[in-house]
Design a protein around this motif. Structure first.
Motif, PDB file in Angstrom:
ATOM      1  N   UNK A   1      10.781   9.443   2.826  1.00 53.48           N
ATOM      2  CA  UNK A   1      10.959   8.029   2.495  1.00 53.48           C
ATOM      3  C   UNK A   1      10.109   7.141   3.396  1.00 53.48           C
ATOM      4  N   UNK A   2      10.026   7.476   4.671  1.00 48.84           N
ATOM      5  CA  UNK A   2       9.220   6.675   5.586  1.00 48.84           C
ATOM      6  C   UNK A   2       7.740   6.768   5.228  1.00 48.84           C
ATOM      7  N   UNK A   3       7.282   7.957   4.842  1.00 46.74           N
ATOM      8  CA  UNK A   3       5.887   8.115   4.451  1.00 46.74           C
ATOM      9  C   UNK A   3       5.584   7.330   3.177  1.00 46.74           C
ATOM     10  N   UNK A   4       6.526   7.323   2.239  1.00 53.57           N
ATOM     11  CA  UNK A   4       6.337   6.531   1.023  1.00 53.57           C
ATOM     12  C   UNK A   4       6.236   5.045   1.360  1.00 53.57           C
ATOM     13  N   UNK A   5       7.097   4.588   2.260  1.00 56.11           N
ATOM     14  CA  UNK A   5       7.066   3.185   2.658  1.00 56.11           C
ATOM     15  C   UNK A   5       5.759   2.850   3.377  1.00 56.11           C
ATOM     16  N   UNK A   6       5.328   3.754   4.241  1.00 54.11           N
ATOM     17  CA  UNK A   6       4.069   3.533   4.960  1.00 54.11           C
ATOM     18  C   UNK A   6       2.902   3.462   3.987  1.00 54.11           C
ATOM     19  N   UNK A   7       2.896   4.367   3.034  1.00 51.23           N
ATOM     20  CA  UNK A   7       1.795   4.385   2.057  1.00 51.23           C
ATOM     21  C   UNK A   7       1.765   3.093   1.235  1.00 51.23           C
ATOM     22  N   UNK A   8       2.938   2.597   0.849  1.00 50.12           N
ATOM     23  CA  UNK A   8       2.997   1.357   0.085  1.00 50.12           C
ATOM     24  C   UNK A   8       2.435   0.188   0.888  1.00 50.12           C
ATOM     25  N   UNK A   9       2.773   0.131   2.171  1.00 49.74           N
ATOM     26  CA  UNK A   9       2.266  -0.939   3.025  1.00 49.74           C
ATOM     27  C   UNK A   9       0.753  -0.838   3.210  1.00 49.74           C
ATOM     28  N   UNK A  10       0.269   0.392   3.368  1.00 54.96           N
ATOM     29  CA  UNK A  10      -1.171   0.577   3.550  1.00 54.96           C
ATOM     30  C   UNK A  10      -1.937   0.241   2.272  1.00 54.96           C
ATOM     31  N   UNK A  11      -1.370   0.602   1.126  1.00 50.81           N
ATOM     32  CA  UNK A  11      -2.005   0.223  -0.140  1.00 50.81           C
ATOM     33  C   UNK A  11      -2.084  -1.301  -0.267  1.00 50.81           C
ATOM     34  N   UNK A  12      -1.007  -1.956   0.134  1.00 53.52           N
ATOM     35  CA  UNK A  12      -0.997  -3.422   0.085  1.00 53.52           C
ATOM     36  C   UNK A  12      -2.028  -4.001   1.049  1.00 53.52           C
ATOM     37  N   UNK A  13      -2.122  -3.390   2.232  1.00 52.98           N
ATOM     38  CA  UNK A  13      -3.094  -3.854   3.215  1.00 52.98           C
ATOM     39  C   UNK A  13      -4.519  -3.766   2.663  1.00 52.98           C
ATOM     40  N   UNK A  14      -4.807  -2.692   1.925  1.00 53.81           N
ATOM     41  CA  UNK A  14      -6.148  -2.521   1.381  1.00 53.81           C
ATOM     42  C   UNK A  14      -6.461  -3.505   0.266  1.00 53.81           C
ATOM     43  N   UNK A  15      -5.432  -4.008  -0.408  1.00 52.18           N
ATOM     44  CA  UNK A  15      -5.698  -5.064  -1.391  1.00 52.18           C
ATOM     45  C   UNK A  15      -6.114  -6.354  -0.687  1.00 52.18           C
ATOM     46  N   UNK A  16      -5.637  -6.535   0.552  1.00 48.52           N
ATOM     47  CA  UNK A  16      -5.993  -7.726   1.325  1.00 48.52           C
ATOM     48  C   UNK A  16      -7.345  -7.572   2.014  1.00 48.52           C
ATOM     49  N   UNK A  17      -7.640  -6.353   2.440  1.00 46.96           N
ATOM     50  CA  UNK A  17      -8.905  -6.088   3.145  1.00 46.96           C
ATOM     51  C   UNK A  17      -9.402  -4.704   2.742  1.00 46.96           C
ATOM     52  N   UNK A  18     -10.065  -4.594   1.593  1.00 44.61           N
ATOM     53  CA  UNK A  18     -10.475  -3.286   1.078  1.00 44.61           C
ATOM     54  C   UNK A  18     -11.543  -2.590   1.903  1.00 44.61           C
ATOM     55  N   UNK A  19     -12.155  -3.288   2.843  1.00 49.45           N
ATOM     56  CA  UNK A  19     -13.220  -2.694   3.650  1.00 49.45           C
ATOM     57  C   UNK A  19     -12.780  -2.400   5.081  1.00 49.45           C
ATOM     58  N   UNK A  20     -11.486  -2.275   5.281  1.00 49.70           N
ATOM     59  CA  UNK A  20     -10.979  -1.954   6.613  1.00 49.70           C
ATOM     60  C   UNK A  20     -11.035  -0.445   6.854  1.00 49.70           C
ATOM     61  N   UNK A  21     -11.904  -0.027   7.747  1.00 46.04           N
ATOM     62  CA  UNK A  21     -11.997   1.392   8.100  1.00 46.04           C
ATOM     63  C   UNK A  21     -10.687   1.878   8.724  1.00 46.04           C
ATOM     64  N   UNK A  22     -10.106   1.043   9.573  1.00 45.50           N
ATOM     65  CA  UNK A  22      -8.862   1.423  10.265  1.00 45.50           C
ATOM     66  C   UNK A  22      -7.740   1.689   9.262  1.00 45.50           C
ATOM     67  N   UNK A  23      -7.598   0.798   8.278  1.00 43.35           N
ATOM     68  CA  UNK A  23      -6.545   0.987   7.293  1.00 43.35           C
ATOM     69  C   UNK A  23      -6.786   2.252   6.469  1.00 43.35           C
ATOM     70  N   UNK A  24      -8.029   2.513   6.121  1.00 47.80           N
ATOM     71  CA  UNK A  24      -8.346   3.743   5.395  1.00 47.80           C
ATOM     72  C   UNK A  24      -7.962   4.980   6.220  1.00 47.80           C
ATOM     73  N   UNK A  25      -8.236   4.934   7.517  1.00 45.24           N
ATOM     74  CA  UNK A  25      -7.902   6.097   8.343  1.00 45.24           C
ATOM     75  C   UNK A  25      -6.392   6.276   8.460  1.00 45.24           C
ATOM     76  N   UNK A  26      -5.644   5.176   8.548  1.00 48.22           N
ATOM     77  CA  UNK A  26      -4.182   5.289   8.589  1.00 48.22           C
ATOM     78  C   UNK A  26      -3.630   5.820   7.273  1.00 48.22           C
ATOM     79  N   UNK A  27      -4.215   5.384   6.170  1.00 50.50           N
ATOM     80  CA  UNK A  27      -3.789   5.889   4.863  1.00 50.50           C
ATOM     81  C   UNK A  27      -4.094   7.385   4.750  1.00 50.50           C
ATOM     82  N   UNK A  28      -5.254   7.804   5.239  1.00 52.16           N
ATOM     83  CA  UNK A  28      -5.591   9.229   5.227  1.00 52.16           C
ATOM     84  C   UNK A  28      -4.589  10.020   6.052  1.00 52.16           C
ATOM     85  N   UNK A  29      -4.183   9.475   7.195  1.00 52.22           N
ATOM     86  CA  UNK A  29      -3.202  10.161   8.050  1.00 52.22           C
ATOM     87  C   UNK A  29      -1.862  10.278   7.335  1.00 52.22           C
ATOM     88  N   UNK A  30      -1.477   9.238   6.616  1.00 51.93           N
ATOM     89  CA  UNK A  30      -0.237   9.254   5.846  1.00 51.93           C
ATOM     90  C   UNK A  30      -0.310  10.330   4.746  1.00 51.93           C
TER      91      UNK A  30
END
Length: 236
Positions: A1-30
């Protein structure tokens, strides 16, 4: 459940800043953790393919993103069995951030799977020194157990797997390695008990999970793990 929540937040973050390398790496880790830890309720093969795409994008956006390189190394290992690229990526991660325990851990993982388990141990020991906390330690001790299993030191494989479990009883990877080591030692009753404990945590591992998350270069190393698990009752 925590991973699902994290992924949802990271997906939302990428809609705000689709060129964030950091967010992409966190999503990959998730995605990496989802494929590794919740394989019974997800599509690990599909997740791993997405994980490869996202980690590659993280590095494209910022070539100095150490976490992106570390995760790209693990993803090409899992998805492509490209051992040379995996090694170069995780080594670059450690060069970019020498104090990152995860970078050293992933170096150890790559060496475990590319046929050089002896070379894995110094990296894993360095990671444990950098981050001895229980969550990090349980993963590192489990990987040390695998290295000893592959080199034929079954007593040490058992010892390190038990140490990993003492840090976190829910570490299914440590239970897998303990089960295999006990099975290879002929301690069948103990191995069967560990197999049941492993199954209670994540379910019985299937062929797709084992092939994806144990990308051995040397078929003999795969035979070691599978032989030990089979002795404990796994149908392979």
């Amino acid at each position: 459940a925590d991973l699902d929540a994290a992924r949802a937040l990271l997906d939302r973050s990428l809609t705000l800043d689709p060129d964030s390398s950091y967010t992409h790496s966190l999503l990959a880790y998730c995605l990496y953790h989802q494929a590794l830890l919740v394989w019974t309720t997800t599509d690990p093969t599909g997740l791993a393919a997405t994980y490869l795409e996202v980690s590659r994008r993280a590095v494209e956006l910022d070539d100095n993103n150490w976490l992106g390189h570390a995760l790209l190394g693990m993803s090409v290992l899992w998805c492509l069995r490209d051992y040379a690229t995996a090694e170069s990526e995780v080594q670059r991660a450690a060069l970019l951030n020498p104090s990152a325990a995860l970078a050293h851990q992933f170096n150890g993982c790559v060496y475990n799977f590319n046929g050089q388990p002896e070379a894995a141990l110094p990296y894993l020991a360095a990671a444990l020194k950098l981050n001895p906390g229980p969550i990090s330690a349980t993963l590192l001790l489990s990987d040390m157990s695998l290295a000893h299993l592959l080199t034929g030191d079954l007593d040490q494989a058992v010892t390190y797997a038990r140490r990993a479990i003492s840090k976190y009883n829910g570490n299914s990877r440590a239970w897998e390695r303990l089960t295999a080591a006990l099975g290879l030692q002929g301690r069948i009753d103990e191995a069967e008990g560990c197999f049941r404990a492993m199954a209670d945590i994540r379910g019985v591992p299937d062929r797709a999970y084992l092939d994806m998350t144990y990308p051995f270069r040397d078929p003999a190393h795969r035979d070691i793990l599978m032989g030990g698990l089979a002795a404990a009752g796994l149908e392979v």
